[in-house]
Design a protein around this motif. Structure first.
Motif, mmCIF file in Angstrom:
data_model
loop_
_atom_site.group_PDB
_atom_site.id
_atom_site.type_symbol
_atom_site.label_atom_id
_atom_site.label_comp_id
_atom_site.label_asym_id
_atom_site.label_seq_id
_atom_site.Cartn_x
_atom_site.Cartn_y
_atom_site.Cartn_z
ATOM 1 N N ILE A 13 31.094 39.043 31.751
ATOM 2 C CA ILE A 13 30.281 38.445 32.816
ATOM 3 C C ILE A 13 31.173 37.627 33.735
ATOM 4 O O ILE A 13 31.058 37.699 34.963
ATOM 5 N N ASN A 14 32.086 36.873 33.160
ATOM 6 C CA ASN A 14 33.021 36.069 33.948
ATOM 7 C C ASN A 14 33.866 36.940 34.870
ATOM 8 O O ASN A 14 34.085 36.598 36.033
ATOM 9 N N GLU A 15 34.320 38.082 34.369
ATOM 10 C CA GLU A 15 35.116 39.004 35.191
ATOM 11 C C GLU A 15 34.321 39.464 36.414
ATOM 12 O O GLU A 15 34.840 39.489 37.530
ATOM 13 N N VAL A 16 33.062 39.831 36.186
ATOM 14 C CA VAL A 16 32.230 40.309 37.290
ATOM 15 C C VAL A 16 31.927 39.177 38.266
ATOM 16 O O VAL A 16 32.065 39.334 39.483
ATOM 17 N N LEU A 17 31.538 38.011 37.744
ATOM 18 C CA LEU A 17 31.196 36.890 38.617
ATOM 19 C C LEU A 17 32.391 36.396 39.417
ATOM 20 O O LEU A 17 32.235 35.954 40.556
ATOM 21 N N SER A 18 33.581 36.470 38.841
ATOM 22 C CA SER A 18 34.753 36.023 39.599
ATOM 23 C C SER A 18 34.988 36.922 40.809
ATOM 24 O O SER A 18 35.478 36.475 41.836
ATOM 25 N N VAL A 20 32.383 39.086 42.343
ATOM 26 C CA VAL A 20 31.243 39.105 43.256
ATOM 27 C C VAL A 20 30.854 37.711 43.715
ATOM 28 O O VAL A 20 30.125 37.570 44.695
ATOM 29 N N GLY A 21 31.355 36.684 43.038
ATOM 30 C CA GLY A 21 30.972 35.323 43.394
ATOM 31 C C GLY A 21 31.945 34.613 44.299
ATOM 32 O O GLY A 21 31.684 33.494 44.729
ATOM 33 N N ASP A 22 33.075 35.241 44.614
ATOM 34 C CA ASP A 22 33.996 34.538 45.507
ATOM 35 C C ASP A 22 33.481 34.604 46.937
ATOM 36 O O ASP A 22 32.749 35.507 47.315
ATOM 37 N N ARG A 23 33.846 33.614 47.714
ATOM 38 C CA ARG A 23 33.236 33.478 49.051
ATOM 39 C C ARG A 23 33.498 34.665 49.956
ATOM 40 O O ARG A 23 32.620 35.066 50.720
ATOM 41 N N TRP A 24 34.680 35.263 49.887
ATOM 42 C CA TRP A 24 34.972 36.365 50.805
ATOM 43 C C TRP A 24 34.157 37.597 50.448
ATOM 44 O O TRP A 24 33.659 38.287 51.324
ATOM 45 N N GLY A 48 36.709 35.620 60.200
ATOM 46 C CA GLY A 48 37.773 34.648 60.409
ATOM 47 C C GLY A 48 38.682 34.558 59.191
ATOM 48 O O GLY A 48 39.106 33.478 58.782
ATOM 49 N N ILE A 49 38.975 35.683 58.592
ATOM 50 C CA ILE A 49 39.760 35.794 57.367
ATOM 51 C C ILE A 49 41.134 36.356 57.707
ATOM 52 O O ILE A 49 41.276 37.097 58.677
ATOM 53 N N SER A 50 42.135 36.007 56.919
ATOM 54 C CA SER A 50 43.468 36.562 57.159
ATOM 55 C C SER A 50 43.478 38.047 56.794
ATOM 56 O O SER A 50 42.687 38.507 55.961
ATOM 57 N N GLN A 51 44.386 38.770 57.406
ATOM 58 C CA GLN A 51 44.501 40.206 57.151
ATOM 59 C C GLN A 51 44.810 40.454 55.678
ATOM 60 O O GLN A 51 44.222 41.337 55.046
ATOM 61 N N ARG A 52 45.701 39.666 55.113
ATOM 62 C CA ARG A 52 46.091 39.832 53.710
ATOM 63 C C ARG A 52 44.904 39.592 52.770
ATOM 64 O O ARG A 52 44.651 40.385 51.862
ATOM 65 N N MET A 53 44.157 38.514 53.001
ATOM 66 C CA MET A 53 43.028 38.199 52.122
ATOM 67 C C MET A 53 41.934 39.251 52.251
ATOM 68 O O MET A 53 41.319 39.647 51.253
ATOM 69 N N LEU A 54 41.689 39.730 53.472
ATOM 70 C CA LEU A 54 40.677 40.770 53.662
ATOM 71 C C LEU A 54 41.092 42.051 52.947
ATOM 72 O O LEU A 54 40.281 42.675 52.262
ATOM 73 N N SER A 55 42.366 42.435 53.073
ATOM 74 C CA SER A 55 42.860 43.636 52.388
ATOM 75 C C SER A 55 42.696 43.525 50.885
ATOM 76 O O SER A 55 42.203 44.458 50.229
ATOM 77 N N LEU A 56 43.096 42.387 50.324
ATOM 78 C CA LEU A 56 42.988 42.186 48.876
ATOM 79 C C LEU A 56 41.536 42.229 48.411
ATOM 80 O O LEU A 56 41.204 42.882 47.419
ATOM 81 N N ARG A 59 40.023 45.758 48.713
ATOM 82 C CA ARG A 59 40.587 46.631 47.681
ATOM 83 C C ARG A 59 39.889 46.385 46.335
ATOM 84 O O ARG A 59 39.518 47.323 45.639
ATOM 85 N N GLU A 60 39.704 45.118 45.986
ATOM 86 C CA GLU A 60 39.020 44.784 44.728
ATOM 87 C C GLU A 60 37.547 45.201 44.767
ATOM 88 O O GLU A 60 37.017 45.702 43.778
ATOM 89 N N MET A 61 36.906 45.013 45.900
ATOM 90 C CA MET A 61 35.502 45.410 46.024
ATOM 91 C C MET A 61 35.350 46.926 45.954
ATOM 92 O O MET A 61 34.387 47.433 45.390
ATOM 93 N N GLU A 62 36.320 47.644 46.509
ATOM 94 C CA GLU A 62 36.298 49.104 46.414
ATOM 95 C C GLU A 62 36.526 49.525 44.956
ATOM 96 O O GLU A 62 35.826 50.406 44.438
ATOM 97 N N ARG A 63 37.445 48.873 44.291
ATOM 98 C CA ARG A 63 37.718 49.165 42.878
ATOM 99 C C ARG A 63 36.476 48.930 42.018
ATOM 100 O O ARG A 63 36.206 49.691 41.091
ATOM 101 N N ASP A 64 35.724 47.882 42.337
ATOM 102 C CA ASP A 64 34.511 47.546 41.584
ATOM 103 C C ASP A 64 33.304 48.384 42.000
ATOM 104 O O ASP A 64 32.221 48.236 41.434
ATOM 105 N N GLY A 65 33.477 49.242 43.007
ATOM 106 C CA GLY A 65 32.391 50.124 43.425
ATOM 107 C C GLY A 65 31.387 49.491 44.370
ATOM 108 O O GLY A 65 30.297 50.022 44.559
#
Length: 126
Positions: A13-18, A20-24, A48-56, A59-65
């Protein structure tokens, strides 16, 4: 999986919440829910997000489906992002959290002001 303090799935649960629960991630879900398909730079501008943070984050959101990425081999290349059905199912709780935040901004601002005021009155420790 080993049970931890009576919660057999807390680590998962912690893995998922970390993720889906982050602000970006929350803001990306809200943006894609509101606008549908968005290109990378459109998301970057909206948030208003940096290119690097948006990419990261994407990528994680795509990995999580949660989001899909569509690449078009044009010049310049075009990449679009959209919510997947799983990401769309996350829209309702994210929207509720976003609305709660907007509705409670005045209360939070007042609480912060009181806290800061009280903190200034307390004697400084050595």
């Amino acid at each position: 999986m080993a049970q931890t303090n009576g919660c057999p799935d807390c680590q998962r649960i912690n893995e998922v919440l970390s993720r889906v629960g982050d602000r970006w991630s929350v803001l990306i879900v809200i943006s894609l829910a509101q606008y549908g398909v968005l290109r990378f730079n459109e998301l970057k501008r909206h948030l208003g997000i940096s290119q690097r943070m948006l990419s990261l984050t994407l990528r994680e959101m795509e990995r999580d489906g949660l989001v899909s990425r569509t690449y078009y081999p044009t010049i310049p290349p075009k990449v679009e992002y959209a919510l997947t059905p799983l990401g769309d199912s996350f829209r309702e709780p994210v929207t509720a959290i976003g609305l709660w935040a907007l509705e409670n901004l005045p209360n939070i601002d007042s609480a912060r002001a009181r806290y800061d005021e009280d903190a200034e009155k307390e004697p400084k420790s050595a």
